[in-house]
Design a protein around this motif. Structure first.
Motif, short mmCIF file in Angstrom:
data_model
loop_
_atom_site.label_atom_id
_atom_site.label_comp_id
_atom_site.label_asym_id
_atom_site.label_seq_id
_atom_site.Cartn_x
_atom_site.Cartn_y
_atom_site.Cartn_z
N LEU A 141 6.26 -0.45 1.89
CA LEU A 141 5.30 0.87 2.42
C LEU A 141 4.30 1.13 0.54
N THR A 142 4.92 1.16 -0.60
CA THR A 142 4.64 0.69 -1.74
C THR A 142 3.65 0.26 -2.02
N MET A 158 0.02 0.64 -2.06
CA MET A 158 -0.58 -0.34 -3.45
C MET A 158 -1.66 -1.44 -3.09
N ASN A 159 -2.23 -1.70 -2.09
CA ASN A 159 -3.20 -2.85 -1.79
C ASN A 159 -4.53 -1.55 -1.03
N ARG A 160 -3.92 -0.90 -0.29
CA ARG A 160 -4.79 0.12 -0.28
C ARG A 160 -5.92 0.51 -0.87
N GLN A 212 -10.45 0.18 -4.30
CA GLN A 212 -11.84 1.03 -5.49
C GLN A 212 -12.43 -0.24 -5.92
N GLU A 213 -11.83 -1.75 -5.18
CA GLU A 213 -13.03 -2.41 -5.41
C GLU A 213 -13.85 -2.10 -4.45
#
Length: 124
Positions: free
Chosen positions: A109-110, A114-116, A121-122
């Motif tokens: 989940l973390t 974090m990937n989301r 942000q990109e």
């Protein structure tokens, strides 16, 4: 002198948690109260990590040493526990698997969050 200061902080938290435990109308472990107090102090910036870093690193590095008395106590009461050995082993096995599964789920989940966040942000 720095180590004595850090020990003083940790022992003070333990002492305050003992007082809080005595004042509570319900049974609640002082060690848990101490952890909650330490967490609150760190979150609300009443205490900085640098104030206790060296001593807490030492305690974490030597954590296994603090479990020796508990292990000896279990051995002293083995005659009482031997009638329930199968149940105790099953509980230990089940809770170990449950802990591994919860840890793996938390990590997944973390990483997903974090990937989301990285992807958002990109694109933003």
């Amino acid at each position: 002198m720095k180590i004595i200061y850090q020990i003083g902080i940790i022992f003070s938290l333990c002492w305050v948690s003992q007082i809080v435990e005595a004042l509570l109308p319900i049974d609640f472990p002082a060690s848990v109260i101490g952890m909650i107090l330490l967490f609150a102090l760190l979150v609300f910036r009443g205490l900085k990590v640098e104030h206790i870093r060296e001593k807490s690193d030492f305690l974490l590095a030597n954590m296994a040493f603090f479990f020796v008395p508990a292990g000896v106590s279990i051995i002293n009461y083995f005659d009482v526990l031997k009638s329930s050995v199968v149940q105790l082993l099953l509980i230990c096995l089940f809770t170990t698997v449950l802990t591994f599964a919860a840890t793996a789920g938390s990590i997944r989940l973390t990483l997903k969050l974090m990937n989301r966040r990285k992807g958002g942000q990109e694109n933003g």
